[in-house]
Design an enzyme around this catalytic site. Sequence first.
Site, PDB file in Angstrom:
ATOM      1  CG  HIS A 308      43.276  52.151  68.929  1.00 32.10           C
ATOM      2  ND1 HIS A 308      43.097  51.842  70.255  1.00 32.10           N
ATOM      3  CD2 HIS A 308      42.085  52.612  68.486  1.00 32.10           C
ATOM      4  CE1 HIS A 308      41.838  52.095  70.592  1.00 32.10           C
ATOM      5  NE2 HIS A 308      41.210  52.567  69.528  1.00 32.10           N
ATOM      6  CG  ASP A 366      38.339  56.731  62.915  1.00 31.60           C
ATOM      7  OD1 ASP A 366      38.952  56.632  63.990  1.00 31.60           O
ATOM      8  OD2 ASP A 366      37.138  57.007  62.828  1.00 31.60           O
TER       9      ASP A 366
HETATM   10  C1  SDX Z   1      39.600  56.444  67.549  1.00 26.97           C
HETATM   11  O1  SDX Z   1      40.382  55.262  72.277  1.00 26.97           O
HETATM   12  C2  SDX Z   1      39.602  54.747  71.418  1.00 26.97           C
HETATM   13  O2  SDX Z   1      39.106  53.646  71.589  1.00 26.97           O
HETATM   14  C3  SDX Z   1      39.302  55.589  70.196  1.00 26.97           C
HETATM   15  C4  SDX Z   1      38.451  54.912  69.125  1.00 26.97           C
HETATM   16  C5  SDX Z   1      37.046  54.684  69.611  1.00 26.97           C
HETATM   17  O3  SDX Z   1      36.372  53.805  69.044  1.00 26.97           O
HETATM   18  O4  SDX Z   1      36.570  55.452  70.479  1.00 26.97           O
HETATM   19  O5  SDX Z   1      39.012  53.670  68.774  1.00 26.97           O
HETATM   20  C6  SDX Z   1      38.321  55.780  67.894  1.00 26.97           C
HETATM   21  O6  SDX Z   1      39.811  57.543  67.979  1.00 26.97           O
HETATM   22  C7  SDX Z   1      40.624  55.699  66.730  1.00 26.97           C
HETATM   23  C8  SDX Z   1      41.962  56.519  66.538  1.00 26.97           C
HETATM   24  C9  SDX Z   1      41.731  57.523  65.413  1.00 26.97           C
HETATM   25  N1  SDX Z   1      42.873  58.457  65.366  1.00 26.97           N
HETATM   26  C10 SDX Z   1      43.691  58.460  64.287  1.00 26.97           C
HETATM   27  O7  SDX Z   1      43.644  57.652  63.368  1.00 26.97           O
HETATM   28  C11 SDX Z   1      44.698  59.604  64.300  1.00 26.97           C
HETATM   29  C12 SDX Z   1      46.096  59.058  63.991  1.00 26.97           C
HETATM   30  N2  SDX Z   1      46.522  58.245  65.112  1.00 26.97           N
HETATM   31  C13 SDX Z   1      47.344  58.883  66.139  1.00 26.97           C
HETATM   32  O8  SDX Z   1      46.966  60.197  66.423  1.00 26.97           O
HETATM   33  C14 SDX Z   1      47.573  57.972  67.353  1.00 26.97           C
HETATM   34  O9  SDX Z   1      47.896  56.748  66.877  1.00 26.97           O
HETATM   35  C15 SDX Z   1      46.480  57.827  68.389  1.00 26.97           C
HETATM   36  C16 SDX Z   1      46.039  59.148  68.932  1.00 26.97           C
HETATM   37  C17 SDX Z   1      45.324  57.094  67.849  1.00 26.97           C
HETATM   38  C18 SDX Z   1      47.062  56.987  69.554  1.00 26.97           C
HETATM   39  O10 SDX Z   1      48.087  57.716  70.072  1.00 26.97           O
HETATM   40  P1  SDX Z   1      48.897  57.178  71.384  1.00 26.97           P
HETATM   41  O11 SDX Z   1      48.530  55.806  71.748  1.00 26.97           O
HETATM   42  O12 SDX Z   1      48.778  58.227  72.416  1.00 26.97           O
HETATM   43  O13 SDX Z   1      50.350  57.030  70.842  1.00 26.97           O
HETATM   44  P2  SDX Z   1      51.312  58.218  70.644  1.00 26.97           P
HETATM   45  O14 SDX Z   1      50.585  59.390  70.026  1.00 26.97           O
HETATM   46  O15 SDX Z   1      52.049  58.438  71.916  1.00 26.97           O
HETATM   47  O16 SDX Z   1      52.272  57.616  69.527  1.00 26.97           O
HETATM   48  C19 SDX Z   1      53.193  56.597  69.895  1.00 26.97           C
HETATM   49  C20 SDX Z   1      54.273  56.699  68.837  1.00 26.97           C
HETATM   50  C21 SDX Z   1      54.772  58.143  68.647  1.00 26.97           C
HETATM   51  O17 SDX Z   1      56.129  58.054  68.250  1.00 26.97           O
HETATM   52  P3  SDX Z   1      57.263  58.286  69.429  1.00 26.97           P
HETATM   53  O18 SDX Z   1      56.946  59.638  70.045  1.00 26.97           O
HETATM   54  O19 SDX Z   1      57.088  57.138  70.379  1.00 26.97           O
HETATM   55  O20 SDX Z   1      58.547  58.261  68.651  1.00 26.97           O
HETATM   56  O21 SDX Z   1      53.722  56.310  67.567  1.00 26.97           O
HETATM   57  C22 SDX Z   1      53.763  57.412  66.665  1.00 26.97           C
HETATM   58  C23 SDX Z   1      53.963  58.678  67.496  1.00 26.97           C
HETATM   59  O22 SDX Z   1      54.681  59.662  66.752  1.00 26.97           O
HETATM   60  N3  SDX Z   1      52.475  57.440  66.000  1.00 26.97           N
HETATM   61  C24 SDX Z   1      52.302  57.671  64.700  1.00 26.97           C
HETATM   62  C25 SDX Z   1      50.904  57.560  64.495  1.00 26.97           C
HETATM   63  N4  SDX Z   1      50.295  57.279  65.652  1.00 26.97           N
HETATM   64  C26 SDX Z   1      51.265  57.217  66.579  1.00 26.97           C
HETATM   65  N5  SDX Z   1      53.180  57.973  63.696  1.00 26.97           N
HETATM   66  C27 SDX Z   1      52.646  58.153  62.470  1.00 26.97           C
HETATM   67  N6  SDX Z   1      51.310  58.054  62.183  1.00 26.97           N
HETATM   68  C28 SDX Z   1      50.427  57.756  63.176  1.00 26.97           C
HETATM   69  N7  SDX Z   1      49.111  57.647  62.903  1.00 26.97           N
END
Ligand code: SDX
Length: 431
Positions: A308, A366
């Site tokens: 998140h 989710d």
């Molecule tokens: C919702 O914003 C909100 O409040 C949203 C929400 C709401 O109620 O409106 O809460 C609802 O959208 C919840 C999130 C649902 N999405 C997912 O479950 C999809 C999987 N999650 C990722 O896509 C990600 O965690 C996000 C998009 C939710 C958050 O991404 P960020 O904060 O922009 O972090 P990032 O993508 O920059 O990741 C940081 C690091 C990265 O590694 P590095 O580049 O630093 O080496 O963490 C890793 C990412 O590769 N990472 C993951 C991961 N999520 C982040 N690695 C593996 N699996 C994951 N799920």
Amino acid sequence: MTEAKKTAKLTIGENSYDLPIFSPTAGPDVIDIRKLYGEAGVFTYDPGFTSTASCDSTITFIDGGKGELLHRGYPIDQLAGKSHYLEVCYLLLYGELPSAAQLEDFESTITRHTMLHEQMVNFFRGFRRDAHPMAVMVGVVGAMSAFYHDSTDVNDERQREIASHRLIAKMPTIAAWAYKYSVGQPFVYPRNDLDYAANFLHMCFAVPAEEYHVDPILSRAMDRIFILHADHEQNASTSTVRLASSSGANPFACIAAGIACLWGPAHGGANQACLEMLKEIGGVDRIPEYIARAKDKNDPFRLMGFGHRVYKNFDPRATVMKQSADEVLDLLGIENNPLLQVAKELEKIALEDEYFAEKKLFPNVDFYSGIILEAMGFPTSMFTPIFALSRTVGWVSQWKEMIADPQNKIGRPRQLYLGETARDYVDIEKR
Ligand code: SDX
């Protein structure tokens, strides 16, 4: 807006600038940079808005470190345990918990706005049967501005309130009819003798051929899912609604924009993607393979339902959702649901893995919702429409707050330009 009590000093070369600092009632201070470009001729740079407050708001507060979520100050676990969705809608819209009389009046108003203009039936029928329900929702909600002309003037407070009530009331009907249309069954009309969640389940699963009894435990679980998704500060879809609304566009068009943004798998589309991932994993023996893929920098795969932008400890909604999952599956006698077993083992393994600990990745809202919805009989394509249905009150509340803000102006970010500087056109024969 609060008064600035402190200032930040920014030094650029020989020049320094005092920037006001505003302190919130909760959360981090903010540095007011509104005059920065005019005074210093520079922009700030924050793609993804990880360090940017786009507005001030009194609706929802999130503390990502503590895993805290408050709606008008009330913790989400208390609301999920003691309130019900329409009462939470009233709280989000009007700022206070309603009296018994206020609640009865509000519920009566919403109940009497649940029917759609009959001409909209033809609109549904223009889609292919295999259209994704989110495509239908984006289209039908946007089209509401063509059916409800008497509530599109955003400068008229009464029209804003009617539009808010219509959107909250009609989303379950729109979502249910999108589902019915996809399975080739006749539309089931809303019933005024059922509460909001039971009415939605009845419109989804009743057929004209026989009586359909809504199990109170399932409608309670449905209502709780609605509460847990109701609002979430300035998330991507809410920010989309605010930006669309800042141009003065009508509320139905702006909510349709929010639905479109929510559809993405990184946002509200994650519940569908998460369940599809659990099905692909198939069994606990294959979890290590997917954990390895999630950690592999060269593999775009991410564990859907994990991580998140704001929560860096745990998502309080996932905790409540997990309890609901146990209750629903226990009721349905499928507590040994293989998907739930994979989900619980995946959660356990992921939370023990140092990669996930270091990246602060854990189940979000989710992760468990899809398991409950599938157990209730919804296809995965209906998961995000149910999220959109639930979040409509959040979008509408944030929209009303913004429209009523005298500081409200059109949103117009700038950029860090890295393209070509001015150059002369080259005739085609010289290229
Ligand atoms: C919702 O914003 C909100 O409040 C949203 C929400 C709401 O109620 O409106 O809460 C609802 O959208 C919840 C999130 C649902 N999405 C997912 O479950 C999809 C999987 N999650 C990722 O896509 C990600 O965690 C996000 C998009 C939710 C958050 O991404 P960020 O904060 O922009 O972090 P990032 O993508 O920059 O990741 C940081 C690091 C990265 O590694 P590095 O580049 O630093 O080496 O963490 C890793 C990412 O590769 N990472 C993951 C991961 N999520 C982040 N690695 C593996 N699996 C994951 N799920």
